[in-house]
Design an enzyme around this catalytic site. Structure first.
Site, PDB file in Angstrom:
ATOM      1  N   LYS A  74       0.835  -1.211   0.000  1.00  0.00           N
ATOM      2  CA  LYS A  74       0.000   0.000   0.000  1.00  0.00           C
ATOM      3  C   LYS A  74       0.866   1.257   0.000  1.00  0.00           C
ATOM      4  O   LYS A  74       1.967   1.243   0.554  1.00  0.00           O
ATOM      5  CB  LYS A  74      -0.875   0.039   1.272  1.00  0.00           C
ATOM      6  CG  LYS A  74      -1.463  -1.298   1.663  1.00  0.00           C
ATOM      7  CD  LYS A  74      -2.346  -1.248   2.884  1.00  0.00           C
ATOM      8  CE  LYS A  74      -2.752  -2.646   3.309  1.00  0.00           C
ATOM      9  NZ  LYS A  74      -1.825  -3.289   4.246  1.00  0.00           N
ATOM     10  N   HIS A 107      -3.596   3.505   0.882  1.00  0.00           N
ATOM     11  CA  HIS A 107      -3.767   3.101   2.280  1.00  0.00           C
ATOM     12  C   HIS A 107      -4.876   3.872   3.007  1.00  0.00           C
ATOM     13  O   HIS A 107      -5.612   3.311   3.813  1.00  0.00           O
ATOM     14  CB  HIS A 107      -2.437   3.276   3.023  1.00  0.00           C
ATOM     15  CG  HIS A 107      -2.266   2.353   4.180  1.00  0.00           C
ATOM     16  ND1 HIS A 107      -1.058   1.812   4.539  1.00  0.00           N
ATOM     17  CD2 HIS A 107      -3.156   1.863   5.080  1.00  0.00           C
ATOM     18  CE1 HIS A 107      -1.219   1.021   5.596  1.00  0.00           C
ATOM     19  NE2 HIS A 107      -2.483   1.049   5.946  1.00  0.00           N
TER      20      HIS A 107
HETATM   21  N1  LIG Z   1      -5.455  -1.046   5.516  1.00  0.00           N
HETATM   22  C1  LIG Z   1      -5.438  -0.703   6.783  1.00  0.00           C
HETATM   23  O1  LIG Z   1      -5.672   0.473   7.144  1.00  0.00           O
HETATM   24  C2  LIG Z   1      -5.130  -1.739   7.820  1.00  0.00           C
HETATM   25  C3  LIG Z   1      -5.272  -1.448   9.189  1.00  0.00           C
HETATM   26  C4  LIG Z   1      -4.975  -2.440  10.112  1.00  0.00           C
HETATM   27  C5  LIG Z   1      -4.573  -3.695   9.675  1.00  0.00           C
HETATM   28  N2  LIG Z   1      -4.429  -3.954   8.330  1.00  0.00           N
HETATM   29  C6  LIG Z   1      -4.005  -5.291   7.835  1.00  0.00           C
HETATM   30  O2  LIG Z   1      -4.844  -6.290   8.407  1.00  0.00           O
HETATM   31  C7  LIG Z   1      -4.035  -7.232   9.115  1.00  0.00           C
HETATM   32  C8  LIG Z   1      -4.791  -7.812  10.296  1.00  0.00           C
HETATM   33  O3  LIG Z   1      -5.217  -6.807  11.182  1.00  0.00           O
HETATM   34  P1  LIG Z   1      -4.546  -6.513  12.584  1.00  0.00           P
HETATM   35  O4  LIG Z   1      -3.151  -7.016  12.581  1.00  0.00           O
HETATM   36  O5  LIG Z   1      -4.715  -5.074  12.883  1.00  0.00           O
HETATM   37  O6  LIG Z   1      -5.447  -7.294  13.638  1.00  0.00           O
HETATM   38  P2  LIG Z   1      -6.093  -8.774  13.800  1.00  0.00           P
HETATM   39  O7  LIG Z   1      -5.603  -9.683  12.737  1.00  0.00           O
HETATM   40  O8  LIG Z   1      -7.540  -8.581  13.989  1.00  0.00           O
HETATM   41  O9  LIG Z   1      -5.532  -9.225  15.215  1.00  0.00           O
HETATM   42  C9  LIG Z   1      -4.181  -9.471  15.438  1.00  0.00           C
HETATM   43  C10 LIG Z   1      -4.024  -9.808  16.931  1.00  0.00           C
HETATM   44  O10 LIG Z   1      -4.664 -11.061  17.241  1.00  0.00           O
HETATM   45  C11 LIG Z   1      -3.718 -11.957  17.806  1.00  0.00           C
HETATM   46  N3  LIG Z   1      -4.062 -13.295  17.275  1.00  0.00           N
HETATM   47  C12 LIG Z   1      -3.950 -13.719  16.005  1.00  0.00           C
HETATM   48  N4  LIG Z   1      -4.437 -14.952  15.855  1.00  0.00           N
HETATM   49  C13 LIG Z   1      -4.870 -15.337  17.080  1.00  0.00           C
HETATM   50  C14 LIG Z   1      -5.491 -16.518  17.570  1.00  0.00           C
HETATM   51  N5  LIG Z   1      -5.760 -17.548  16.757  1.00  0.00           N
HETATM   52  N6  LIG Z   1      -5.802 -16.571  18.901  1.00  0.00           N
HETATM   53  C15 LIG Z   1      -5.544 -15.535  19.725  1.00  0.00           C
HETATM   54  N7  LIG Z   1      -4.941 -14.392  19.303  1.00  0.00           N
HETATM   55  C16 LIG Z   1      -4.626 -14.289  17.994  1.00  0.00           C
HETATM   56  C17 LIG Z   1      -2.367 -11.459  17.362  1.00  0.00           C
HETATM   57  O11 LIG Z   1      -1.384 -11.795  18.319  1.00  0.00           O
HETATM   58  P3  LIG Z   1       0.045 -12.484  17.963  1.00  0.00           P
HETATM   59  O12 LIG Z   1       0.595 -11.831  16.733  1.00  0.00           O
HETATM   60  O13 LIG Z   1       0.833 -12.198  19.186  1.00  0.00           O
HETATM   61  O14 LIG Z   1      -0.259 -13.934  17.768  1.00  0.00           O
HETATM   62  C18 LIG Z   1      -2.584  -9.941  17.342  1.00  0.00           C
HETATM   63  O15 LIG Z   1      -2.479  -9.412  18.648  1.00  0.00           O
HETATM   64  C19 LIG Z   1      -2.809  -6.412   9.494  1.00  0.00           C
HETATM   65  O16 LIG Z   1      -1.722  -7.200   9.927  1.00  0.00           O
HETATM   66  C20 LIG Z   1      -2.579  -5.656   8.227  1.00  0.00           C
HETATM   67  O17 LIG Z   1      -1.967  -6.467   7.241  1.00  0.00           O
HETATM   68  C21 LIG Z   1      -4.709  -2.992   7.409  1.00  0.00           C
END
Ligand SMILES: NC(=O)c1ccc[n+]([C@@H]2O[C@H](COP(=O)([O-])OP(=O)(O)OC[C@H]3O[C@@H](n4cnc5c(N)ncnc54)[C@H](OP(=O)(O)O)[C@@H]3O)[C@@H](O)[C@H]2O)c1
Length: 283
Positions: A74, A107
């Site tokens: 992005k 983004h």
């Molecule tokens: N375009 C945008 O504006 C934007 C904004 C935010 C995110 N994103 C993208 O979306 C992706 C995902 O969103 P996110 O990272 O914000 O949040 P998410 O995927 O909703 O949550 C991630 C969190 O959940 C934990 N987790 C993952 N799998 C788990 C499970 N099976 N059991 C318990 N805990 C678990 C992870 O911990 P651990 O890592 O410690 O396991 C981390 O703390 C991002 O990485 C990014 O690529 C894009």
């Protein structure tokens, strides 16, 4: 791996690994390598995550042919506008160690995103990216972008999880066949998502976790999901959703969890606009 056909005919995996906030390069490289070894074929990074190089190293180390892995990145607000987006795209390719991107996204709907979109249309025509899209474009901005340009976004990556299901936005997206891509599918763990009674009860009936129920719900809705984890057992758990199906009653229960407002990012909030531009807003 189940796939979705985007509105320009490109096939995209319905699940991948997100690497937001994985700032340690070694950790990022390990997580992506683990995911690719397990069968993930989609990785979602961004220029502003500062880990594109680590993603590129993991891809190289995996030994997988480049065309087997769907790479998304992005362009950040500070690089909005035609020239800056072109330059940012070149840096992204160099960081990832590739000569094309599968999906390039704006983004945030801030700054000169119209200039960015013109650059991205050109990159698409030149074959340097296979699909282009946006993130966090709510109905007004999305309609404005569509009406002002030739190429309709293939994807809108948005906050989307059981507490924030984006129904109105998804209706507009459906009109243009714009694929929803759920960021924060677990609401980053907020609202106690991993121990939510509804999700854990549904999961217990299928011998699955709350996380797997959420990902299965997204899969059955045809929504692309990019859960983030740096832990091997969770990366594995999050990918293990092909052997069960949620019933219509299960789906209805998850649908009923919608609070209709974002949990994490209120895109039109003026404080967020300033914060994401890197400026503190004095009330
Ligand atoms: N375009 C945008 O504006 C934007 C904004 C935010 C995110 N994103 C993208 O979306 C992706 C995902 O969103 P996110 O990272 O914000 O949040 P998410 O995927 O909703 O949550 C991630 C969190 O959940 C934990 N987790 C993952 N799998 C788990 C499970 N099976 N059991 C318990 N805990 C678990 C992870 O911990 P651990 O890592 O410690 O396991 C981390 O703390 C991002 O990485 C990014 O690529 C894009």
């Amino acid at each position: 791996m189940d796939t979705i056909t985007l509105n320009n005919g490109i096939e995209m995996p319905l699940e991948g690994l997100g690497v937001f906030q994985v700032t340690d390069e070694g950790e990022c490289e390990r997580a992506v390598r683990t995911a690719l070894d397990l069968g993930y074929r989609l990785v979602d990074t961004a220029a502003c995550y500062g880990n594109e190089r680590a993603v590129g190293r993991a891809l190289k180390a995996s030994g997988l042919p480049r065309e087997e892995v769907f790479l998304t990145s992005k362009v950040w607000i500070q690089d909005a506008g035609y020239e800056r987006t072109m330059a940012s795209f070149d840096r992204t390719l160099e960081n990832l160690g590739t000569d094309y991107l599968d999906l390039y996204l704006i983004h945030m709907p801030y700054g000169d995103y119209h200039g960015s979109w013109r650059a991205m249309e050109e990159l698409l025509r030149a074959g340097r990216v296979r699909a282009i899209g946006v993130c966090n474009f709510l109905p007004d901005r999305l309609a404005d972008l569509i009406l002002a340009h030739q190429v309709v976004p293939a994807v809108n990556q948005i906050e989307l999880h059981p507490f924030c299901q984006q129904r109105r936005l998804r209706q507009l997206m459906a009109r243009y066949d714009i694929a929803p891509m759920a960021w924060a599918p677990f609401a980053e763990g907020q609202h106690g998502l991993f121990s939510n009674p509804t999700l854990t009860a549904i999961g217990a009936a299928h011998n699955k976790t709350a996380a797997q129920v959420v990902l299965r719900w997204l899969r059955q809705e045809g929504i692309i999901a990019i859960p983030k984890s740096v832990h091997e057992e969770r990366i594995c758990e999050n990918f293990d959703i092909d052997d069960f199906e949620l019933t219509p009653a299960d789906l209805a229960q998850v649908d009923a969890m919608d609070e209709g407002v974002p949990t994490i990012l209120d895109v039109p909030d003026v404080c967020e606009v300033y914060r994401l531009h890197g400026i503190t807003f004095e009330q």
